[in-house]
Write an enzyme that holds these catalytic residues in place. Sequence first.
Site, PDB file in Angstrom:
ATOM      1  N   HIS A 144      36.282  37.573  39.679  1.00 35.66           N
ATOM      2  CA  HIS A 144      35.788  38.413  38.579  1.00 35.66           C
ATOM      3  C   HIS A 144      34.282  38.175  38.349  1.00 35.66           C
ATOM      4  CE1 HIS A 144      35.686  40.498  34.782  1.00 35.66           C
ATOM      5  NE2 HIS A 144      37.004  40.608  34.695  1.00 35.66           N
ATOM      6  N   GLU A 246      33.760  43.232  41.114  1.00 38.85           N
ATOM      7  CA  GLU A 246      34.800  42.233  41.348  1.00 38.85           C
ATOM      8  C   GLU A 246      35.594  42.561  42.610  1.00 38.85           C
ATOM      9  OE1 GLU A 246      37.129  42.474  37.743  1.00 38.85           O
ATOM     10  OE2 GLU A 246      35.334  43.056  36.622  1.00 38.85           O
TER      11      GLU A 246
END
Length: 270
Positions: A144, A246
């Site tokens: 992330h 991400e």
Amino acid sequence: MENKICLELDTQNKVEVFFHGATITSWVCDGKEKIFLSSKSVFDNKKAIRGGIPIVFPNFGPWEKGPQHGFARIKRWNLKDSVRKIDDKLRVVLFLKDDEETHALWNYNFELEYEIILGLKTLETNLIVKNTGTDEFDFTALLHTYFKVDDVGKVSINDLNGLNYIDKVKNGISETESREAITIDQEIDRIYKSTKDTISINSGDEILTMTKYNLPDIVIWNPWIEKSKKMSDFDDEEYKRMICVEAGRVYTKCILKQNEKITLAQKIQV
């Protein structure tokens, strides 16, 4: 007990990693910070760190069995291989194994290894997922990454034209990307499927290249104005200085049988 570990090639090139979640919270390259970390991030060894590169495992998004994005980003990881120099790079390996807490949520035996390699203009993050039990399991996973930018209005993300994506801002409808370069002028939360192995991110003053392996999907996220105000660990104005790009394996679950393993890898180059 130490809370973090640092890899430092020199004062201008270094990485900071917290054992909580194995979260990279800083990557300084040529003296400039590349990773966004919220000024309101909570460091209580319980809540996920807001910013950096949190590890999503074994579930991306809301999870009926436990916390959103799984437990890997809120568990304390341990050192498997201490910092050492390999050629002109620095390498460290952290690990996380199943325990009573993970079994209560997700009753499988596993081991995660997280290899972080710092080069002069590169940051490599390799997540190795192993099934150490007798029962097969499936999972989704994602790195992330929060990128720090001076002005999100000048950011563009390339190499996604023509791909299908799920637009979570529009209740999960499926659309096809028609733009050569994706720019940010409102809330964005999209999952791009079956992306190229390499994509480029123009931060406004430089080009970052993300090369990935076994991570076919790309999530792009910026909370914009209203959602920023609703997050207690995110300043109201910080959406202007970040963009999440991400790399993940989230659209289709990965299945591992007994003793199988898979490496999910990402390399960012300036």
